[in-house]
Scaffold this motif. Structure first.
Motif, mmCIF file in Angstrom:
data_model
loop_
_atom_site.group_PDB
_atom_site.id
_atom_site.type_symbol
_atom_site.label_atom_id
_atom_site.label_comp_id
_atom_site.label_asym_id
_atom_site.label_seq_id
_atom_site.Cartn_x
_atom_site.Cartn_y
_atom_site.Cartn_z
ATOM 1 N N THR A 47 37.199 41.156 36.113
ATOM 2 C CA THR A 47 38.629 41.079 35.822
ATOM 3 C C THR A 47 39.172 42.507 35.783
ATOM 4 O O THR A 47 38.430 43.454 35.500
ATOM 5 C CB THR A 47 38.916 40.392 34.472
ATOM 6 O OG1 THR A 47 38.250 41.117 33.416
ATOM 7 C CG2 THR A 47 38.435 38.948 34.481
ATOM 8 N N LEU A 48 40.474 42.648 36.069
ATOM 9 C CA LEU A 48 41.069 43.979 36.132
ATOM 10 C C LEU A 48 42.432 43.943 35.419
ATOM 11 O O LEU A 48 43.446 43.607 36.023
ATOM 12 C CB LEU A 48 41.225 44.414 37.598
ATOM 13 C CG LEU A 48 41.616 45.877 37.848
ATOM 14 C CD1 LEU A 48 40.892 46.426 39.074
ATOM 15 C CD2 LEU A 48 43.122 46.002 38.045
ATOM 16 N N VAL A 205 46.580 40.713 34.006
ATOM 17 C CA VAL A 205 45.140 40.673 34.266
ATOM 18 C C VAL A 205 44.922 40.066 35.652
ATOM 19 O O VAL A 205 45.288 38.904 35.893
ATOM 20 C CB VAL A 205 44.396 39.843 33.200
ATOM 21 C CG1 VAL A 205 42.902 39.787 33.526
ATOM 22 C CG2 VAL A 205 44.619 40.429 31.811
ATOM 23 N N PHE A 206 44.328 40.841 36.552
ATOM 24 C CA PHE A 206 44.017 40.360 37.892
ATOM 25 C C PHE A 206 42.619 39.744 37.880
ATOM 26 O O PHE A 206 41.654 40.404 37.490
ATOM 27 C CB PHE A 206 44.075 41.506 38.904
ATOM 28 C CG PHE A 206 45.462 42.033 39.134
ATOM 29 C CD1 PHE A 206 46.277 41.480 40.113
ATOM 30 C CD2 PHE A 206 45.960 43.060 38.357
ATOM 31 C CE1 PHE A 206 47.560 41.959 40.330
ATOM 32 C CE2 PHE A 206 47.244 43.557 38.556
ATOM 33 C CZ PHE A 206 48.050 42.988 39.544
ATOM 34 N N ALA A 207 42.526 38.492 38.298
ATOM 35 C CA ALA A 207 41.245 37.807 38.328
ATOM 36 C C ALA A 207 40.434 38.258 39.534
ATOM 37 O O ALA A 207 40.962 38.829 40.495
ATOM 38 C CB ALA A 207 41.468 36.292 38.383
ATOM 39 N N SER A 208 39.137 37.991 39.483
ATOM 40 C CA SER A 208 38.256 38.331 40.598
ATOM 41 C C SER A 208 38.766 37.668 41.870
ATOM 42 O O SER A 208 39.109 36.487 41.889
ATOM 43 C CB SER A 208 36.838 37.855 40.295
ATOM 44 O OG SER A 208 35.973 38.128 41.377
ATOM 45 N N THR A 212 41.475 43.265 46.728
ATOM 46 C CA THR A 212 40.347 43.505 47.632
ATOM 47 C C THR A 212 39.609 44.793 47.258
ATOM 48 O O THR A 212 40.190 45.885 47.332
ATOM 49 C CB THR A 212 40.837 43.617 49.083
ATOM 50 O OG1 THR A 212 41.549 42.427 49.430
ATOM 51 C CG2 THR A 212 39.665 43.804 50.033
ATOM 52 N N PRO A 213 38.341 44.698 46.848
ATOM 53 C CA PRO A 213 37.579 45.915 46.541
ATOM 54 C C PRO A 213 37.524 46.848 47.741
ATOM 55 O O PRO A 213 37.353 46.424 48.884
ATOM 56 C CB PRO A 213 36.188 45.379 46.189
ATOM 57 C CG PRO A 213 36.439 43.984 45.694
ATOM 58 C CD PRO A 213 37.566 43.472 46.549
ATOM 59 N N THR A 277 26.040 31.177 44.386
ATOM 60 C CA THR A 277 27.109 31.317 43.373
ATOM 61 C C THR A 277 27.646 32.741 43.435
ATOM 62 O O THR A 277 26.892 33.694 43.645
ATOM 63 C CB THR A 277 26.603 31.031 41.947
ATOM 64 O OG1 THR A 277 25.572 31.953 41.611
ATOM 65 C CG2 THR A 277 26.075 29.605 41.826
ATOM 66 N N ASN A 278 28.953 32.867 43.300
ATOM 67 C CA ASN A 278 29.613 34.190 43.256
ATOM 68 C C ASN A 278 29.306 35.043 44.476
ATOM 69 O O ASN A 278 29.105 36.255 44.373
ATOM 70 C CB ASN A 278 29.204 34.950 41.982
ATOM 71 C CG ASN A 278 29.480 34.159 40.736
ATOM 72 O OD1 ASN A 278 30.575 33.635 40.547
ATOM 73 N ND2 ASN A 278 28.468 34.032 39.896
#
Length: 285
Positions: A47-48, A205-208, A212-213, A277-278
């Motif tokens: 989260t960011l 709060v920016f969710a995953s 874009t990383p 997952t993920n």
């Protein structure tokens, strides 16, 4: 037995390729306090959260010196702070003293938008000298007349100038960062300028997956407003804006691989299945 070992190697290779070592990424934070636009490279994150304040407005001058609207010497507005679609607006400057705008109003607080939390700034105090028995200074006026507004959860507003003959050219105090409004100036034979409005506050709060990383994103930090001199002392500056970005560890991806039949007969075939997952992609060698 040979086939079972081959199946085991497939499983180990797949996990090694998909699982991201925890040491590669780490939670962190970055703060931007210098006015202007900066580049922020999006990290891998879970989260960011982003917090920001707009710049505070400056206080008004002790005397506008003309009949314009707004009068000469009105403090300039604080700048906006922003990131992605989130904006924390700066506060407005306090008005300068002038006969036709007595008492000079304080600047309005900034407005925020785009955040999960959007809190407007507050207005600065009116510049209103004490008229009892002429230009008389009273102790209860300290820090009230022409005071800049305090930002929500941020910097304090600056005190306004003092009234009275013994306080000629009494200069106001600047607002503190982030987002505090500047105080209005005073001159005994004229008046007191209105205080600057405070910058607003926003948090999102920016969710995953929302950002874009590796991408570069602009971060804008609003400047504090500047006091402008009229025919007398200029008001004090507003506090600058602020943007703070924090991030948590990204979630580690995992995978599982299995064959429909075990063991596999020499020369035979089977169906290979897997789950993840993920993860956004997987590779099997």
């Amino acid at each position: 037995m040979k086939s079972a070992q081959h199946r085991t190697r497939i499983l180990c290779i797949c996990i090694a390729l998909l699982a991201v070592p925890h040491s590669v990424f780490a939670a962190g934070s970055q703060t931007f306090s210098t006015a202007g636009t900066h580049a922020f490279v999006i990290p891998a994150y879970g989260t960011l959260p982003v917090q920001m304040w707009g710049g505070g407005g400056a206080g008004g001058a002790a005397w506008g010196g003309d009949g314009s609207s707004p009068p000469l010497g009105t403090g300039t507005n604080g700048g906006n702070s922003s990131f992605s679609s989130v904006t924390a607006g700066g506060g407005s400057g306090g008005r300068a003293y002038w006969w036709t705008s007595y008492p000079p109003p304080g600047g309005a607080g900034g407005t925020a938008s785009g955040g999960d939390t959007n809190t407007a700034g507050t207005a600065g105090n009116t510049g209103d000298p004490d008229w009892v028995n002429g230009w008389t200074y009273y102790p209860d006026n300290i820090g009230y007349i022409g005071r800049g507004a305090t930002a929500p959860g941020g910097g304090a507003g600056g005190a306004g100038g003092l009234s009275g003959y013994s306080y000629e050219y009494s200069y106001a105090v600047a607002g503190t960062a982030p987002g505090g409004g500047g105080g209005g100036a005073s001159q005994s034979v004229f008046g007191i300028g209105g205080g600057g409005g405070s910058g607003s506050y926003a948090r999102k709060v920016f969710a995953s997956g929302a950002l874009t990383p590796g991408a570069s994103m602009p971060v804008t930090v609003g400047a504090g407003g500047t006091g402008v001199a009229g025919a007398a002392a200029a008001g004090a500056a507003g506090g600058g804006g602020l943007v703070t970005i924090t991030w948590t560890d990204p979630v580690t991806p995992t995978c599982s691989v299995w064959a429909d039949t075990s063991p596999i007969a020499y020369g035979g075939s089977t169906i290979l299945r897997w789950t993840t997952t993920n993860a956004t992609s997987m590779y099997i060698t």
